[in-house]
Design an enzyme around this catalytic site. Structure first.
Site, mmCIF file in Angstrom:
data_model
loop_
_atom_site.group_PDB
_atom_site.id
_atom_site.type_symbol
_atom_site.label_atom_id
_atom_site.label_comp_id
_atom_site.label_asym_id
_atom_site.label_seq_id
_atom_site.Cartn_x
_atom_site.Cartn_y
_atom_site.Cartn_z
ATOM 1 N N LYS A 1 0.832 -1.204 0.000
ATOM 2 C CA LYS A 1 0.000 0.000 0.000
ATOM 3 C C LYS A 1 0.869 1.256 0.000
ATOM 4 C CE LYS A 1 -3.583 -0.055 2.763
ATOM 5 N NZ LYS A 1 -4.792 -0.090 1.934
ATOM 6 N N ARG B 1 -3.757 2.863 8.490
ATOM 7 C CA ARG B 1 -4.016 1.572 7.838
ATOM 8 C C ARG B 1 -2.756 0.711 7.814
ATOM 9 N NH1 ARG B 1 -8.563 2.218 3.924
ATOM 10 N NH2 ARG B 1 -9.129 4.411 3.798
ATOM 11 N N GLY C 1 -8.418 -7.259 4.543
ATOM 12 C CA GLY C 1 -9.269 -7.401 5.716
ATOM 13 C C GLY C 1 -8.639 -8.091 6.897
ATOM 14 N N MET D 1 -5.876 -7.233 8.673
ATOM 15 C CA MET D 1 -5.318 -6.365 9.712
ATOM 16 C C MET D 1 -6.185 -5.129 9.892
ATOM 17 S SD MET D 1 -1.268 -6.879 9.005
ATOM 18 C CE MET D 1 -1.461 -6.677 7.242
ATOM 19 N N ARG E 1 -3.346 -1.494 -6.051
ATOM 20 C CA ARG E 1 -2.544 -2.690 -5.798
ATOM 21 C C ARG E 1 -2.857 -3.691 -6.890
ATOM 22 N NH1 ARG E 1 -5.712 -4.524 -0.267
ATOM 23 N NH2 ARG E 1 -7.765 -4.860 -1.184
ATOM 24 N N HIS F 1 -15.769 -8.404 1.513
ATOM 25 C CA HIS F 1 -14.725 -9.260 2.087
ATOM 26 C C HIS F 1 -14.866 -10.692 1.582
ATOM 27 C CE1 HIS F 1 -13.197 -12.028 5.222
ATOM 28 N NE2 HIS F 1 -12.184 -11.186 5.264
ATOM 29 N N ARG G 1 0.542 -47.828 -9.762
ATOM 30 C CA ARG G 1 0.542 -48.639 -8.529
ATOM 31 C C ARG G 1 -0.254 -49.912 -8.784
ATOM 32 N NH1 ARG G 1 -0.814 -42.823 -6.154
ATOM 33 N NH2 ARG G 1 -2.026 -42.993 -8.053
ATOM 34 N N GLU H 1 12.905 -44.270 -1.358
ATOM 35 C CA GLU H 1 11.933 -43.820 -0.357
ATOM 36 C C GLU H 1 12.390 -44.114 1.071
ATOM 37 O OE1 GLU H 1 8.261 -46.006 -1.120
ATOM 38 O OE2 GLU H 1 9.424 -47.502 -2.208
ATOM 39 N N SER I 1 13.261 -43.104 -8.959
ATOM 40 C CA SER I 1 12.072 -42.265 -8.780
ATOM 41 C C SER I 1 11.930 -42.039 -7.288
ATOM 42 C CB SER I 1 10.829 -42.958 -9.344
ATOM 43 O OG SER I 1 9.697 -42.128 -9.188
ATOM 44 N N GLY J 1 10.171 -41.506 -4.104
ATOM 45 C CA GLY J 1 8.845 -41.662 -3.502
ATOM 46 C C GLY J 1 8.782 -40.804 -2.249
ATOM 47 N N THR J 2 8.476 -39.532 -2.420
ATOM 48 C CA THR J 2 8.624 -38.579 -1.314
ATOM 49 C C THR J 2 7.564 -38.723 -0.233
ATOM 50 O OG1 THR J 2 7.503 -36.937 -2.709
ATOM 51 C CG2 THR J 2 9.911 -36.863 -2.623
ATOM 52 N N CYS K 1 7.797 -39.064 -7.777
ATOM 53 C CA CYS K 1 6.433 -39.543 -8.002
ATOM 54 C C CYS K 1 5.552 -39.450 -6.759
ATOM 55 C CB CYS K 1 6.444 -40.983 -8.518
ATOM 56 S SG CYS K 1 7.159 -42.162 -7.352
ATOM 57 N N TYR L 1 12.054 -35.435 -14.578
ATOM 58 C CA TYR L 1 10.600 -35.305 -14.660
ATOM 59 C C TYR L 1 9.991 -35.270 -13.267
ATOM 60 C CZ TYR L 1 10.219 -40.317 -13.559
ATOM 61 O OH TYR L 1 10.291 -41.539 -12.951
#
Length: 889
Positions: free
Chosen positions: A26, A96, A105, A107, A352, A468, A574, A757, A776, A778-779, A843, A863
């Site tokens: 702002k 403000r 909205g 704050m 803004r 709002h 899978r 993994e 690959s 596996g997270t 993946c 990838y």
């Protein structure tokens, strides 16, 4: 000495739009508008660094701040020709917030600051309007009492409601000057009764109270929640903007309004907004009065009889239109404007970057490239990848029957069905147990942020397109219908009354944020069409991105959906999901209950044709694109019957006694199945399972190849911890391939790799890579095993971790780059060292998370793979990651 205060709109404007980190969005934009010569009321900005100092020094200010504020205030007094606290010619100011990114909205704001029992008389005399002066005073006492002093705003509303009822008045505009004076007296009495001290009369005391309240609002629950939802750092802080007041409530030649330089819902290039005659800004955004459209076109689209600003104030509207063009050309993006007209003179209070729906973001980005305002790279960076989610899910079926009970304003596009709830707490509670809800309110407030986040849609009976509810819903990607005035929403009785009937909490409603319709019951949906601006932007994304984007899919529907969304292969199929089909589960269970290899092979032989058919379908759909098939991963007990009826049915079908079934269930039960007999451990103890799956893959590949289609299967061994495990399972796959190729007299190319993994696999990736053609990551499981947290059990404590800053984000939704990310980097580095040609991908669910994708680009993965509906998100995020990496290099 540190510069804590910057002035704007006075003899010297000290900031500019590039200083948003220091001045907040702002303050930076007010300075920029002032520098452009726009009509900006003068003021000054206290920097975000003061906010940081404030919280580091036990809510205190830098010692020199007081004198700097007094100097800046004197500059405003000089520019306005008024005095702060002057009884005859009082300067009033607004106070403000202003963070570096918009938090609408969240704050606090205080208007008309500087009024007291003496200056109100000066304002009345100067304006020649006693009613205006006392109305401004009561607004100030009400707002200051709520925001700064902590008196509940409902207590003030009750005073006004009682006065109007006692005097037979229905509208605030009918309250006389004396009436407002009486109400101010009652407000002050209420404050003194609750706080034990009088309302502050000294304008300077008022000013510092308001400054403290704005800085304090940075850490209120609603602001914290908003930052968590939008990944905004708590360390950024907020600036405070003190600006001379201009008044839109001095009479019929005054107005206030909010406008967007383009339609933020559709992106259409026309002037969009609302205004109110004889009102102040909070009247528009709070939805207290129903605002009027800026343009004749907007009025006609809304079906309103109320005159537009274009019709009722043509001269000022023309000036505003010129400023619209100037600001959009200067900032090269859609702008969200706030303005006030005081006695026929236009003033700009804010500009803004406008929040917009995903549909609008796409159209605006593409249109601005076509208009020559921005280039393709800028267009790609303008669209938030996660916002595409709004476009990728079904919309209401136009052919379905609809029991429309009301119509409001189409405030945020999309559609949703859910159970009615009336409070934000209830919305959040229902979401936790998996229920979809529509949050129904007369109007929303910043306190509803958590409920709006939890709900699938928001419905209000008051407010307009810039209320709002509308602004926040668009930013969140939630559908919203606002200002449905035919609905009487009663939060006390938990009912909605409409046209003589009543709907209660728990009943199902459907809302269409694109049409404004409110529909009783659930309405079927249809698949969205991806074309036009979406297709154009995705085409640009594909031009720029380096990484490929695949999908996680094992069903025909998921695979086709992903291809439609631009997937370049399957990164995770899978196979266990195929086993759960009700026509196959009996054979799977018989295989598990087999007491020797011969019996297991007999059961697997029944599964082979089904597996082959599944793979052939996927190979056909993907048309030569790579498909990574993960061999059986979950523990065997997951396939077994556990309910009494299922046990009985299986026992009868298999010819095995129920007691024997229960004994086998006990034998297979594990204390911690996630770390138990699963993944490659199954293949090592029962190699015939992986042998059958590999045979099915190769037979399907040859079958599809016979039809002239290229097929290159990628076979993935799960949960490998050691090189030896991978070598043993690789040999099973190679043996199955050679057997099939010999039987058929034909071959297809294929590769064998593993899913990384487990932390040990990441740390020993150099050795494992010698036996792998690809990794690959596996997270999902890598995050669980690295953090020692079960993703199924973290919900009870993870929110508190986020609140206390232990994790900024949910590590199961957005990759823990510091910890899990380091394991991935190590695995990539060590794997490439021993196998320079190894293919690397991800993946887990993180493959569809934009910030995680940026990390994948950084470490050079080939990838990412994600669920079908997140493919477009990943395509755009990958393009942005490539663009940003080039900028950083």
């Amino acid at each position: 000495m540190t510069k804590w205060v910057y002035t704007f709109g006075t003899e010297k404007t000290e900031g500019n739009a590039k200083m948003r980190d220091l001045l907040g969005g702002k303050g930076a934009n007010l300075a920029e508008m002032a520098s452009l010569g726009l009509p900006v009321p003068p003021g000054f900005t206290i920097t975000t660094e003061v906010c940081t100092y404030y919280y580091k020094h036990e809510n205190s200010y830098p010692p020199e701040l007081k004198s700097l504020v007094e100097t800046a205030l004197a500059g405003v007094e000089k520019a306005m020709g008024m005095g702060f606290g002057d009884k005859e010619n009082p300067l009033l100011v607004s106070v403000r917030s202003g963070a570096r990114v918009s938090m609408p909205g969240m704050m606090d704001t205080v208007l008309n600051l500087g009024l007291n029992d003496e200056t109100v008389e000066g304002l009345a005399k100067k304006s020649n309007d006693e009613r205006f002066a006392w109305d401004s005073y009561r607004r100030f006492v009400q707002m200051y009492g709520d925001v700064v002093l902590g008196v509940d705003h409902h207590d003030f509303e009750e005073v006004i409601a009682t006065y109007k009822e006692d005097n037979g008045i229905t509208e605030d505009t009918d309250v006389s000057a004396q009436g407002w004076q009486d109400i101010v007296g009652q407000f002050k009495a209420t404050i003194e009764l609750q706080l034990g001290k009088p309302f502050p009369n000294d304008p300077k005391e008022q000013l510092w109270g308001a400054i403290g309240a704005v800085f304090g609002s940075w850490m209120v629950p609603r602001a914290i929640k908003y930052r968590q939802i939008n990944d905004i750092s708590a360390d950024w802080g907020t600036a405070v903007n003190v600006q001379s007041m201009v008044f839109g409530n001095m009479g019929a030649d005054c107005a206030t309004g909010v406008a967007f330089t383009r339609d933020p819902s559709t992106g259409e290039n026309y002037f969009y907004g609302e205004y109110l005659i004889n009102a102040q800004g909070e009247d528009v955004v709070a939805g207290i009065r129903t605002p009027q459209s800026l343009t004749k076109k907007g009025r006609e689209m809304e079906g309103s009889d109320l005159p537009s600003m274009e019709e009722s104030m043509p001269k000022v509207f023309g000036q505003l239109g010129d400023l619209r063009d100037k600001l959009e050309s200067h900032f090269r993006d859609i702008q969200d404007l706030e303005f006030t007209v005081q006695q026929g003179e236009l003033f700009m209070l804010q500009t803004r970057t406008g929040k917009r729906s995903a549909k609008a973001a796409l159209k605006i980005a593409v249109d601005m490239v076509n208009e020559g305002r921005i280039n393709k790279e800028e267009a790609l960076l303008r669209v938030e990848p996660s916002s595409l989610d709004q476009l990728l899910h079904p919309t209401l079926d136009p052919k379905a029957e609809r029991n429309v009970i009301a119509k409001g304003l189409p405030a945020s596009p999309g559609a949703a069905s859910g159970k009615i709830v009336f409070t934000s707490d209830e919305a959040e509670a229902k979401k936790l147990i998996g229920e979809s809800v529509i949050l129904c309110r007369q109007e929303t407030s910043p306190e509803d942020i958590h409920g709006m986040h939890a709900a699938v849609g928001i419905l209000t009976s008051r407010g307009g397109m810039t209320s709002h509810a509308a602004v926040v819903a668009r930013g969140m990607g939630k559908c919203c219908v606002a200002g449905a005035g035919d609905l009487h929403i009663d939060v006390k009785t938990l009912t909605i009354s409409v046209n003589g009937s009543q709907i209660k909490e728990g009943d199902v409603l459907t809302i269409d944020g694109s049409t404004g319709e409110v529909i009783l019951g659930e309405v079927p949906t249809v698949k969205p069409e991806m074309s036009g601006d979406f297709g154009t932007l995705m085409g640009w994304a594909d031009e720029y991105r380096r990484m490929k984007v695949r999908t996680n899919a094992e069903t025909e529907l998921d695979a086709k959906t992903a291809v439609d969304f631009g997937a370049q292969g399957i990164g995770l199929c899978r196979t266990e999901h195929m086993f759960f089909d009700h026509t196959r589960i009996q054979n799977v269970r018989e295989m598990i209950f087999a007491t020797n290899e011969s019996e297991r092979r007999a059961a697997l032989e029944k599964l082979l044709p089904e597996q082959r058919k599944d793979f052939a379908e996927l190979f056909t759909i993907m048309k030569g694109m790579p498909i990574t098939v993960r061999l059986l991963d979950p523990p065997l007990h997951e396939f077994l019957p556990h309910e009494e009826e299922d046990i009985k049915h299986f026992s009868e079908a298999a010819g095995i006694g129920e007691d024997q079934v229960r004994v086998r269930l006990g034998d297979l039960a594990e204390m911690n199945p996630m770390l138990g007999h699963r993944g490659c451990r199954l293949g090592i103890t029962y190699p015939e399972i992986y042998e059958m799956q590999a045979r099915a893959i190769f037979e399907a590949a040859l079958e599809v190849a016979d039809k002239g289609q290229s097929v290159i299967p990628e076979i993935m061994i799960p949960l490998v911890a050691t090189r030896k495990e991978l070598e043993m399972m690789r040999e099973v796959v190679i043996s199955a391939a050679e057997t099939v190729f010999k039987e058929r007299g034909k071959k297809v190319d294929y590769i064998v790799g593993t899913m990384i993994e487990l932390p040990r696999a990441a740390l020993t990736a150099g050795k494992i890579a010698e036996a792998a053609d690809f990794f690959s990551f596996g997270t999902n499981d890598l995050t669980q095993t690295a953090l020692g947290m079960s993703r199924d059990d973290v919900a009870s404590f993870l929110p508190e971790y986020a609140e206390k800053g232990i994790f900024e984000r949910d590590p199961f939704a957005s990759l823990d780059i510091e910890g899990v990310g380091q394991l991935i980097e190590i695995a990539c580095e060590r794997g490439r060292k021993t196998n320079p040609t190894i293919k690397l991908g991800i993946c887990g669910e993180h493959g569809g998370d934009p910030s995680s994708i940026e990390f994948c680009e950084k470490v050079g993965l080939d990838y990412v793979s994600c669920s079908p509906y997140r493919v477009p998100i990943a395509r755009l995020a990958a393009a942005q990651a490539t663009i940003n990496s080039k900028k950083g290099s």
